[in-house]
Write an enzyme that holds these catalytic residues in place. Structure first.
Site, PDB file in Angstrom:
ATOM      1  N   TYR A   1      71.244  -8.769  34.301  1.00 29.06           N
ATOM      2  CA  TYR A   1      70.326  -8.185  33.324  1.00 29.06           C
ATOM      3  C   TYR A   1      71.109  -7.971  32.053  1.00 29.06           C
ATOM      4  O   TYR A   1      72.342  -7.840  32.058  1.00 29.06           O
ATOM      5  CB  TYR A   1      69.711  -6.873  33.827  1.00 29.06           C
ATOM      6  CG  TYR A   1      70.723  -5.785  34.113  1.00 29.06           C
ATOM      7  CD1 TYR A   1      71.223  -4.969  33.107  1.00 29.06           C
ATOM      8  CD2 TYR A   1      71.188  -5.569  35.405  1.00 29.06           C
ATOM      9  CE1 TYR A   1      72.151  -3.983  33.356  1.00 29.06           C
ATOM     10  CE2 TYR A   1      72.119  -4.589  35.675  1.00 29.06           C
ATOM     11  CZ  TYR A   1      72.590  -3.800  34.646  1.00 29.06           C
ATOM     12  OH  TYR A   1      73.523  -2.816  34.913  1.00 29.06           O
TER      13      TYR A   1
ATOM     14  N   HIS B   1      71.468   7.583  32.015  1.00 34.15           N
ATOM     15  CA  HIS B   1      70.816   7.065  30.805  1.00 34.15           C
ATOM     16  C   HIS B   1      69.304   6.995  30.986  1.00 34.15           C
ATOM     17  O   HIS B   1      68.767   7.190  32.095  1.00 34.15           O
ATOM     18  CB  HIS B   1      71.361   5.678  30.448  1.00 34.15           C
ATOM     19  CG  HIS B   1      71.158   4.634  31.504  1.00 34.15           C
ATOM     20  ND1 HIS B   1      69.931   4.079  31.802  1.00 34.15           N
ATOM     21  CD2 HIS B   1      72.045   4.020  32.348  1.00 34.15           C
ATOM     22  CE1 HIS B   1      70.048   3.174  32.753  1.00 34.15           C
ATOM     23  NE2 HIS B   1      71.335   3.125  33.117  1.00 34.15           N
TER      24      HIS B   1
ATOM     25  N   SER C   1      84.176   1.897  35.483  1.00 31.59           N
ATOM     26  CA  SER C   1      83.586   0.747  36.173  1.00 31.59           C
ATOM     27  C   SER C   1      82.116   0.530  35.835  1.00 31.59           C
ATOM     28  O   SER C   1      81.517  -0.431  36.320  1.00 31.59           O
ATOM     29  CB  SER C   1      83.749   0.908  37.689  1.00 31.59           C
ATOM     30  OG  SER C   1      83.068   2.066  38.153  1.00 31.59           O
ATOM     31  N   GLY C   2      81.531   1.408  35.014  1.00 33.85           N
ATOM     32  CA  GLY C   2      80.192   1.130  34.506  1.00 33.85           C
ATOM     33  C   GLY C   2      79.074   2.011  35.005  1.00 33.85           C
ATOM     34  O   GLY C   2      77.899   1.685  34.789  1.00 33.85           O
TER      35      GLY C   2
ATOM     36  N   CYS D   1      73.460   3.077  38.147  1.00 35.52           N
ATOM     37  CA  CYS D   1      73.436   4.209  37.222  1.00 35.52           C
ATOM     38  C   CYS D   1      72.396   5.242  37.644  1.00 35.52           C
ATOM     39  O   CYS D   1      71.597   5.014  38.559  1.00 35.52           O
ATOM     40  CB  CYS D   1      73.146   3.720  35.809  1.00 35.52           C
ATOM     41  SG  CYS D   1      74.448   2.669  35.115  1.00 35.52           S
TER      42      CYS D   1
END
Length: 392
Positions: free
Chosen positions: A301, A319, A314-315, A337
């Site tokens: 994505y 959000h 690492s991300g 996330c």
């Protein structure tokens, strides 16, 4: 103490294999450059003063024969000084700090002869340039206010193989005698990193200062050619609790719950699962582009994401995720996330602070946040963390 000096450009590499040499300093010269004894030493025999010219990384040593040392001034070309202390009955003086590489020093010694008369001698020396210069990055930023979980973190540009030598030069001072310890970890970037964390979360209002007297210290991977100083303040006692099994986020401030938000975490059963444990809010990055390929996820994505709050290198972020609205409070369907509605993300983003802890629980996760993947030191017990000090 040598004042903080800005780093100087490194010239052509010169091996720091300077051998120790000793020179006998002469009495201060009179007009015309001829050697002349100090006026108050004209009667009687003055002490014989010897200054050992050290290589970088060693202290300056002064000895006196036939008398004692009254005062020593060691000054570099920029006006910085090396303080020290006398011993051996006043016949030997050693600087507290080490000589820095690529630095010229002037040594002025006032001594007393056997008859009590004083004389002044001067000498000079210069150390070789460093072949490699190590630098560092400090977090949090100077004069900032951060949450109760933010460690004092130092990332080094070059390897640190002499960790104990470096750690000895790192002095942390707090306004309330907070108990804490250094721990060495491998940063997510692969570089060496030293973090200082308290035994428990910081107390709000604590003022923290770091004095890193590193100038003249050999890290094993390169020399430090300056000192560093920083300071920050601890803000409100705010803890974010994320329950992935119940799909909700709770904000506790000063010991009471002030907000509950429905969320959706990482999809169970594979690489899209979220991390568990305590992660620390590293940065509030606003609107950023997120591309799954950069974190190793196969079904790519690529989208702009609002109110992005980084939790790991690492991300993993918290959000806004309006595309997942059907799952907020109901199921974990993100790519790792912690997503929420635009409205909740906007107000949550405004309320949280860099350094706030996110205490994440859930049955199906990728594992616990590692110490170097953001600020994961809180996932170790206090006893485990202390063993990571090079001085333990």
């Amino acid at each position: 103490m040598l004042r903080i000096r800005t780093s100087r450009p490194v010239l052509a590499a010169v091996a720091l294999s300077v051998s120790l040499t000793a020179c006998t300093a002469q009495a201060a010269s009179g007009p015309g450059g001829t050697e002349a004894p100090a006026s108050n030493a004209s009667k009687g025999q003055p002490a014989k003063v010897t200054v050992v010219d050290p290589a970088a990384g060693l202290p300056v040593t002064v000895t006196a024969t036939g008398g004692t040392i009254a005062e020593v001034k060691v000054v570099d070309a920029d006006g910085g000084s090396l303080a020290g202390r006398a011993g051996a009955g006043g016949t030997r003086w050693v600087s507290d700090r080490k000589a820095a590489p690529g630095t010229a020093y002037t040594v002025e010694v006032t001594s007393r002869g056997a008859d009590g008369k004083e004389s002044t001698t001067k000498s000079s020396f210069e150390t070789a340039e460093a072949d490699k210069v190590n630098k560092l990055t400090l977090a949090p930023g100077k004069n900032t206010t951060v949450g109760i979980a933010h460690p004092l973190s130092i990332v080094f540009d070059l390897p640190v193989t002499k960790k104990a030598d470096v750690e000895k030069q790192l002095k942390v001072t707090t306004s309330n005698a907070t108990e804490g310890s250094w721990g060495w970890v491998k940063d997510y970037s692969g570089r060496d990193r030293a973090d200082w964390r308290p035994r428990t979360y910081w107390k709000p209002g604590t003022k923290v200062t770091l004095q890193a007297d590193l100038n003249g210290t050999d890290s094993g991977g390169g020399w430090f050619v300056r000192d560093y100083r920083t300071g920050f303040t601890i803000g409100a006692a705010q803890i974010v609790k994320v329950d992935l099994d119940r799909h909700k986020l709770t904000v506790n401030k000063d010991g009471r719950t002030v907000r509950t938000i429905p969320v959706s975490g990482g999809t169970p059963g594979g690489d899209k699962r979220s991390w568990r444990g305590t992660a620390v809010l590293m940065a509030k990055e606003g609107t950023i582009n997120m591309n799954s390929e950069t974190v190793g996820l196969g079904d790519a994505y690529d989208k702009d994401v609002d109110y992005s709050m980084r939790l790991t290198w690492s991300g993993m972020y918290a959000h806004a995720a309006p595309w997942n609205a059907a799952y907020f409070g109901n199921a974990n369907k993100s790519s790792g996330c912690i997503g929420m509605s635009d409205e909740n993300a906007a107000s949550f983003y405004a309320a949280v602070n860099v350094g706030d802890p996110f205490e994440i629980t859930g049955k199906d996760t990728k594992g616990t946040v590692a110490e170097g993947n953001g600020y994961g030191a809180w996932n170790l017990s206090w006893e485990q963390w202390k063993t990571k000090s090079a001085l333990a």
